[in-house]
Design a protein around this motif. Structure first.
Motif, PDB file in Angstrom:
ATOM      1  N   GLY A 141       0.841  -1.251  -0.116  1.00  0.00           N
ATOM      2  CA  GLY A 141       0.080  -0.030   0.105  1.00  0.00           C
ATOM      3  C   GLY A 141       0.844   1.319  -0.057  1.00  0.00           C
ATOM      4  O   GLY A 141       0.433   2.100  -0.876  1.00  0.00           O
ATOM      5  N   PRO A 142       1.615   1.601   0.867  1.00  0.00           N
ATOM      6  CA  PRO A 142       2.340   2.670   0.813  1.00  0.00           C
ATOM      7  C   PRO A 142       3.332   2.905  -0.381  1.00  0.00           C
ATOM      8  O   PRO A 142       3.429   3.970  -0.872  1.00  0.00           O
ATOM      9  N   PHE A 143       3.691   1.848  -1.198  1.00  0.00           N
ATOM     10  CA  PHE A 143       4.438   1.925  -2.275  1.00  0.00           C
ATOM     11  C   PHE A 143       3.737   2.467  -3.316  1.00  0.00           C
ATOM     12  O   PHE A 143       3.981   3.559  -3.952  1.00  0.00           O
ATOM     13  N   TRP A 144       2.573   1.913  -3.368  1.00  0.00           N
ATOM     14  CA  TRP A 144       1.531   2.209  -4.728  1.00  0.00           C
ATOM     15  C   TRP A 144       0.919   3.723  -4.183  1.00  0.00           C
ATOM     16  O   TRP A 144       0.988   4.403  -5.373  1.00  0.00           O
ATOM     17  N   GLU A 145       0.695   3.933  -3.188  1.00  0.00           N
ATOM     18  CA  GLU A 145       0.381   5.419  -2.750  1.00  0.00           C
ATOM     19  C   GLU A 145       1.131   6.476  -2.947  1.00  0.00           C
ATOM     20  O   GLU A 145       0.851   7.409  -3.610  1.00  0.00           O
ATOM     21  N   ALA A 146       2.609   6.033  -2.882  1.00  0.00           N
ATOM     22  CA  ALA A 146       3.774   6.993  -3.138  1.00  0.00           C
ATOM     23  C   ALA A 146       3.820   7.181  -4.647  1.00  0.00           C
ATOM     24  O   ALA A 146       3.940   8.385  -5.421  1.00  0.00           O
ATOM     25  N   ALA A 147       3.843   6.026  -5.555  1.00  0.00           N
ATOM     26  CA  ALA A 147       3.850   5.971  -6.979  1.00  0.00           C
ATOM     27  C   ALA A 147       2.868   6.768  -7.391  1.00  0.00           C
ATOM     28  O   ALA A 147       3.173   7.527  -8.441  1.00  0.00           O
ATOM     29  N   ARG A 148       1.482   6.670  -7.186  1.00  0.00           N
ATOM     30  CA  ARG A 148       0.632   7.303  -7.771  1.00  0.00           C
ATOM     31  C   ARG A 148       0.442   8.918  -7.416  1.00  0.00           C
ATOM     32  O   ARG A 148       0.098   9.729  -8.265  1.00  0.00           O
ATOM     33  N   SER A 149       1.100   9.132  -6.240  1.00  0.00           N
ATOM     34  CA  SER A 149       1.237  10.426  -6.099  1.00  0.00           C
ATOM     35  C   SER A 149       2.269  11.455  -6.939  1.00  0.00           C
ATOM     36  O   SER A 149       1.990  12.540  -7.152  1.00  0.00           O
ATOM     37  N   LEU A 150       3.170  10.502  -7.422  1.00  0.00           N
ATOM     38  CA  LEU A 150       4.140  11.207  -8.335  1.00  0.00           C
ATOM     39  C   LEU A 150       3.830  10.795  -9.808  1.00  0.00           C
ATOM     40  O   LEU A 150       4.079  11.481 -10.782  1.00  0.00           O
ATOM     41  N   ASP A 151       2.906   9.690 -10.239  1.00  0.00           N
ATOM     42  CA  ASP A 151       2.802   9.417 -11.345  1.00  0.00           C
ATOM     43  C   ASP A 151       1.114   8.722 -11.406  1.00  0.00           C
ATOM     44  O   ASP A 151       1.098   7.660 -11.058  1.00  0.00           O
ATOM     45  N   PRO A 152       0.405   9.466 -11.562  1.00  0.00           N
ATOM     46  CA  PRO A 152      -1.028   9.124 -11.567  1.00  0.00           C
ATOM     47  C   PRO A 152      -1.276   7.937 -12.514  1.00  0.00           C
ATOM     48  O   PRO A 152      -2.539   7.061 -12.291  1.00  0.00           O
ATOM     49  N   GLY A 153      -0.476   7.662 -13.486  1.00  0.00           N
ATOM     50  CA  GLY A 153      -0.665   6.600 -14.352  1.00  0.00           C
ATOM     51  C   GLY A 153       0.043   5.459 -13.865  1.00  0.00           C
ATOM     52  O   GLY A 153       0.055   4.084 -14.471  1.00  0.00           O
ATOM     53  N   ALA A 154       0.546   5.275 -12.563  1.00  0.00           N
ATOM     54  CA  ALA A 154       0.991   3.939 -12.017  1.00  0.00           C
ATOM     55  C   ALA A 154      -0.002   2.824 -12.032  1.00  0.00           C
ATOM     56  O   ALA A 154      -1.000   3.178 -11.741  1.00  0.00           O
ATOM     57  N   PRO A 155       0.202   1.694 -12.386  1.00  0.00           N
ATOM     58  CA  PRO A 155      -0.889   0.735 -12.434  1.00  0.00           C
ATOM     59  C   PRO A 155      -1.372   0.401 -11.237  1.00  0.00           C
ATOM     60  O   PRO A 155      -2.626   0.093 -11.222  1.00  0.00           O
ATOM     61  N   GLY A 156      -0.565  -0.011 -10.248  1.00  0.00           N
ATOM     62  CA  GLY A 156      -1.349  -0.388  -8.920  1.00  0.00           C
ATOM     63  C   GLY A 156      -1.877  -1.830  -9.242  1.00  0.00           C
ATOM     64  O   GLY A 156      -1.528  -2.640 -10.227  1.00  0.00           O
ATOM     65  N   GLU A 157      -2.328  -2.369  -8.079  1.00  0.00           N
ATOM     66  CA  GLU A 157      -3.145  -3.513  -8.110  1.00  0.00           C
ATOM     67  C   GLU A 157      -4.426  -3.851  -7.643  1.00  0.00           C
ATOM     68  O   GLU A 157      -4.892  -4.930  -7.475  1.00  0.00           O
ATOM     69  N   ALA A 158      -5.165  -2.660  -7.401  1.00  0.00           N
ATOM     70  CA  ALA A 158      -6.374  -2.491  -6.912  1.00  0.00           C
ATOM     71  C   ALA A 158      -7.408  -3.160  -7.694  1.00  0.00           C
ATOM     72  O   ALA A 158      -8.588  -3.831  -7.338  1.00  0.00           O
ATOM     73  N   VAL A 159      -7.204  -3.453  -9.326  1.00  0.00           N
ATOM     74  CA  VAL A 159      -8.169  -3.794 -10.043  1.00  0.00           C
ATOM     75  C   VAL A 159      -7.935  -5.284 -10.103  1.00  0.00           C
ATOM     76  O   VAL A 159      -8.825  -5.968 -10.867  1.00  0.00           O
TER      77      VAL A 159
END
Length: 252
Positions: free
Chosen positions: A144-162
């Motif tokens: 969670g902290p990793f993807w939150e940080a990534a999205r704050s800098l890159d809104p297109g970061a894929p994440g794994e929520a879907v």
């Protein structure tokens, strides 16, 4: 999906989290020493080891598409049955097991309903299928902290929520679609203590899955920006993180 990393690298990244929920996963499958059990997508063997401790190596089989992971399981499973295989095509006869479990695997399946149906195929009538996925959608997962940080800098970061099973209730839906009955949902919780930020961050450099692929796609400056954003989000010194996984249990 097969992870092209060494077993010890994956263990540092996510395997230690897997071991924390393995006892609760095993509790969801009511089996005894006379029963055969299959661990699907076993990874380096977190759940496999828990099952072996409960019912012995002769009663446990394990499969994973990653050869390094299967080699690690074989090393710790003398006399057991560990094979390189995909969840989509399990190399076992119909009704071969009393219980079939997939810990933190369904979200990697290309066809989750088909993979769960394959688990049901090799499980005896009246037997149990169990699966779990981290709560990526609720951001209560180890990453969670990793993807939150990534999205704050890159809104297109894929994440794994879907990913399949990553939101509350979705595993139950998938189990139902695969034909399982008496399906119920359970919450699994794990907490880990880290002595420092560096201890928490280091596995991301050698880990696996979407986080590793995303970091590898970035330039050094971008990677360092995510690292420093993570550092600013987490407590100084030692800290504890708690993660949640959704689990589904169904009867064949």
């Amino acid at each position: 999906m097969s992870f092209d990393v060494a077993a010890d690298a994956y263990d540092r990244f996510m395997g230690r989290w897997s071991r924390l929920i393995a006892p609760a996963m095993a509790d969801l499958a009511p089996v005894g020493p006379a029963d055969r059990v299959l661990d699907v997508g076993c990874g380096p063997g977190a759940l496999t080891a828990e099952l072996v401790a409960r019912i012995g190596p002769a009663a446990v089989a394990a499969v994973d598409p990653s050869e390094p992971f299967v080699a690690a399981v074989r090393a710790g499973l003398p006399g057991g049955d560990a094979r390189v295989a995909s969840a989509a095509e399990l190399p076992f006869e119909d009704a071969a097991f009393r219980a079939t479990l997939a810990q933190l695997v369904v979200h990697f399946m290309a066809d989750p309903v088909g993979g769960i149906a394959e688990m049901a195929r090799v499980t005896a009538p009246g037997g149990t299928c169990v699966a779990s996925v981290w709560d990526f959608a609720g951001r209560n997962d180890p990453l969670g902290p990793f993807w939150e940080a990534a999205r704050s800098l890159d809104p297109g970061a894929p994440g794994e929520a879907v990913l399949p099973g990553a939101r509350q209730g979705h595993l139950v839906e998938l189990f139902g679609a695969a034909g399982l009955r008496d399906v119920r949902e359970t919450t699994l919780v794990a907490s880990r203590t880290f002595a420092s930020f560096d201890e928490w961050w280091a596995p991301f450099e050698i880990g696996a899955g979407a986080a590793r692929r995303y970091l590898a796609s970035l330039g050094e400056e971008q990677r360092q920006a995510i690292r420093e954003r993570c550092r600013s989000m987490l407590p100084e010194g030692g800290f504890e993180l708690t993660a949640r996984a959704w689990a589904a249990t169904g009867t064949v």
